[in-house]
Each structure stands twice: as structure tokens, then as C-alpha cells.
Design a protein around this motif. Structure first.
Motif: not given
Length: 483
Positions: A289-301
Motif C-alpha cells: 500500500a505504501a509502495n509506488e502507485p504503479e505497483e498498486r495499480e498493477a495489483h488492482l488490474e
């Protein structure tokens, strides 16, 4: 009275519990007894009347021969057999026997008959005290208009006649009883032999009852044998047809239960996979959750992709459930539609979504009108085209064709892939069945696409078939044209 009622009920229950052959034999015996009684009574009555007429003829013949002689000589009447014979003088309504007549001790019954015979011949049956019944005939010998004169009277005993009738009754009773006994015994034997096919069918039913139908739906026994007449043969045929129907129904139910168990197991397995992925990506999303937005977006995708995959699976399951339970909700909404338009739209969508598979379309210029659900037929064509793309390598050509043949609308989807083995072709339309060994899978599937195709085509009254060999696989859908 209560004792008689209990006795009657007990015998009635015993009668109801007896075998059919016994009941038929005794019923036939009772009917025969009634017929024998009627025939015997008529025979005895006819014989009694015949003997009475014969006795009257004898009395008349005897008197006709005596009357002329008695008018001339005034002699005593002739004594015939053991009859009583007398000549009565009738004066002022009172009859007095002449001397020399043969008469019983009490002549009053005979005198009364003689008094009535002055006007003409008379037959009577009277009872003489202590001697039984007698048949009497009286005829006038000489009479005047004032009712006086002489009367000849003859009385013949009826004891011999009654004895003859009683002997006839005894002979008939004995003969009828013997005939009744023979009829009941012989009828019981004949009925037992005639009802033997029914006993055999009962034995067949007991054999079926002894089988454990929970383990297998096979009914290895059938009613066999011959004889019994046309009715028993018809019953035997109907019994065997019923057994065949029960066997097929049990087999269909067993197969349906097996399919249901496999369906539930496969559905649970297919749903577990995206749910496990969603849970794993959700855990990764929480830790990242505190990582880069790109990594969170990849998990959401990833979560969205697995959710979409599960949604497709659930939609297919719901559609199949609606097709199986069509009485709850109509699975299709048919209307007048053009199959060529549906095929063209499906081809355009396939070209846009699968550019790596060249598509050839063969559609007639004339419309192919059907009474069907356009959305569901579009789903059929989409699933067949997607199946051809998923299970063939990139660049494999695919063909979609629509035609009319033998009063049916025909839609075919052909690909030049590696083909489907004969063993897999037998189960290709089963739910959750996927061919993983003989065809290359470019993407994962649920194994429900072809099952949906088959169910929708059957719901529209059509058929779907498969022909496959290495280098060519053809799915053919046939739908009835409106009459």
C-alpha cells in the motif's frame, strides 16, 4: 347377530386374501350352481307337468270308453289299476255314490267334485285323508237341465308321479353336484395353468425388488415365457415396456446425478482459482500500500481481471441453470430475425478482437429469416469463433459460413488447427470439459463455452455437430426455418 357379522367379515377377509385362481374357480362354481339350479327346477317342473298331462289323458281315455256302456246298462264302473271309480247320483246339489262303486272311507272330497261336474267334464287334484293327493276326473253320464243326473268319477293316486319327480330331483342334484365338483377341480387346474404367466411376472417383480437399484440402474430381468392368451401376452409386453422405461429413467436419473456432482465439483474448482488469485493480489496490495502507485495499480488490474473472469464464469453458469430449469424463467426470447446480420456482426467483432486470426466470411445476399433470440444466437457464434481462436495457433485461418439446406438454416465455423481426437469429440460439449493435450491453448477458458452453445442451439430446436481431423475442425449449427 354380532357373531354372524364377525363370521361373515372373517370369511370375507379370507376370500379377499385367497389366490386369484381359487377365487375364479369358486366364482365359476357358484355361477354354475345357479345355472344348474335353474335348469334343474325347469326340468322338474316340465317333467311334473308332462306326467300330470299323461295321467289326465289316461283318466279321460278310461272314462270316454265307459260312458256309453254306463248309459245303456247302468252297470258298475270299471276299476282301472288302483284307481277309485264311482258313479254318483246327483239330486238337488247332493251327490250320492251308487252301489258297487270303488271308494275310499271318506267320500266327501269326491262327492264335492261330482256335485260340480253335472255341467261338464272336470279335473281336480284333491287330498284324501290318510291317502295323499289324487288326480280326479268327473264327467256327466246323464244329466238334466235342473242339475240332476249321474256323474262318472275316477281318482288316480299321484304317489307314483310324485315319487318319479322326487327321484328325478335326486338324480339331478347328485349329477349337478358331481358336475360342479369336476368343474371346480378342473377349472382350478386350467386357471392355474392359465394364470402361470401372471405368477411368472410376479416372480420377475420380486427379483427386481431384490436388486439394489442405488448402485446400478440396470434391470437384468424381464418377463419371459409364452402362453396365457392375447390378454396375458399384451400384459407381458406392457410389463416389459414398463421395465425398460424404468431402467432408462433410472439410468437418466443416475447420469443426471453424476453430471450434477461433476458440475458442482468443476464449478467449485473453477471458482476457487479466481478467488484464490483475488485473495493473493489483495494481500499483495495491502502489503504494497505504501509502495509506488504503479505497483498498486498493477495489483488492482490483476484483481479486476480475475473478477471479470469469475463474472464470465458465473454468467455462463446462470445461463446453463436457466436452460436446465426453463419452467422458472424463459431462457430465450424468440423474435423474427435475420441470421446473416447476426453472422456479419459476429465476424466484425471477431476481426476486431482477434486480429491474429484471418477470418473468411461466406454469407448469402438474401436474408435467412428465423424465429429465434438474436442475442443468444450471437452468443453461439461468438463462442464458436472464440473457441477456434483460443485453441489454435496465431495466424490460423478461420471461416464463418451461413447457408440454407434441406429446410434448415446452417451456420458453420471452420478452423485449420490441429484437430480434436476421437475420444475428446465424444465429450466436447460436456460442461467444464477442456481439451488441453491435443490443441494449443492461447488463453485459459472455463470449459463452458461449447456447453452453452449446445444448450442454446437445442433450446432453439436445432442441432450442433462436430467434424474434426488434423488440419480441419468444423462446428455445424442447424436451426429450423419458420414454416
Amino acid at each position: 347377530m354380532n357373531r354372524v357379522g364377525r363370521w361373515a367379515r372373517r370369511w370375507y377377509r379370507a376370500w379377499r386374501a385367497s389366490r386369484l385362481g381359487t377365487r375364479l374357480a369358486f366364482g365359476l362354481g357358484a355361477l354354475s350352481l345357479v345355472v344348474f339350479a335353474i335348469v334343474g327346477a325347469l326340468t322338474v317342473e316340465l317333467m311334473h307337468d308332462y306326467l300330470n298331462r299323461r295321467l289326465d289323458e289316461q283318466l279321460k281315455t278310461s272314462q270316454v270308453a265307459q260312458v256309453p256302456h254306463l248309459r245303456e246298462s247302468k252297470d258298475n264302473p270299471e276299476v282301472v289299476y288302483s284307481w277309485y271309480s264311482a258313479v254318483f247320483d246327483v239330486r238337488a246339489g247332493h251327490a250320492v255314490p251308487q252301489p258297487g262303486s270303488t271308494l275310499p272311507n271318506d267320500v266327501r272330497p269326491l262327492a264335492q267334485v261330482a256335485e260340480e261336474a253335472t255341467s261338464g267334464d272336470l279335473f281336480r287334484t284333491i287330498a284324501l285323508p290318510g291317502q295323499g293327493s289324487y288326480r280326479v276326473r268327473a264327467c256327466p253320464v246323464e244329466t238334466s237341465q235342473n242339475g240332476t243326473g249321474t256323474v262318472l268319477l275316477s281318482a288316480a293316486p299321484q304317489a307314483d308321479l310324485d315319487n318319479t319327480v322326487q327321484q328325478l330331483m335326486l338324480i339331478e342334484v347328485l349329477a349337478f353336484l358331481i358336475a360342479l365338483a369336476i368343474l371346480v377341480v378342473a377349472g382350478r387346474v386350467v386357471l392355474r395353468r392359465g394364470l402361470r404367466p401372471l405368477s411368472d411376472m410376479a416372480g420377475t417383480a420380486h427379483d427386481i425388488a431384490s436388486h439394489d437399484l442405488t448402485a446400478t440402474a440396470d434391470l437384468p430381468v424381464r418377463a419371459s415365457g409364452t402362453g396365457g392368451g392375447a390378454e396375458v401376452e399384451e400384459l407381458r409386453t406392457a410389463f416389459n415396456l414398463m421395465l425398460s422405461h424404468i431402467e432408462s429413467s433410472l439410468a437418466a436419473r443416475t447420469e443426471a446425478n453424476d453430471r450434477l456432482r461433476r458440475f458442482v465439483a468443476d464449478a467449485s474448482h473453477e471458482l476457487r482459482t479466481p478467488l484464490t488469485s483475488i485473495r493473493g493480489y489483495a494481500d499483495l496490495f495491502r502489503y504494497a500500500a505504501a509502495n509506488e502507485p504503479e505497483e498498486r495499480e498493477a495489483h488492482l488490474e490483476k484483481i479486476r481481471a480475475e473478477t471479470a473472469r469469475m463474472s464470465v464464469l458465473v454468467d455462463d453458469l446462470l445461463l446453463l441453470a436457466r436452460l436446465d430449469a426453463r419452467d422458472v424463467e424463459p431462457p430465450v426470447r424468440p423474435q423474427r430475425m435475420d441470421l446473416t446480420e447476426i453472422a456479419a456482426a459476429a465476424a466484425d467483432a471477431f476481426r476486431a478482437g482477434r486480429p491474429g486470426h484471418p477470418l473468411t466470411v461466406s454469407i448469402p445476399e438474401e436474408p435467412v429469416l428465423l424465429h429465434a433470440d438474436p442475442a443468444r444466437l450471437r452468443q453461439v457464434l461468438d463462442n464458436l469463433l472464440a473457441n477456434a481462436a483460443v485453441h489454435t495457433a496465431e495466424g490460423t485461418p478461420v471461416e464463418l459460413a451461413v447457408s440454407v439446406a434441406d429446410g434448415m438454416a446452417v451456420a458453420t465455423v471452420t478452423d485449420a488447427g490441429p484437430g480434436i481426437s476421437a475420444a475428446d469429440q465424444q465429450r466436447i460439449f460436456d460442461r467444464f470439459y477442456r481439451v488441453d493435450n491435443s490443441r494449443t491453448r492461447a488463453a485459459g477458458g472455463t470449459g463452458l463455452g461449447l456447453s452453452v452453445v449446445h444448450s442454446l442451439v437445442v433450446e432453439h430446436g436445432g442441432t450442433v455437430s462436430l467434424e474434426s481431423r488434423p488440419g480441419r475442425t468444423v462446428f455445424t449449427v442447424r436451426l429450423p426455418l419458420p414454416s
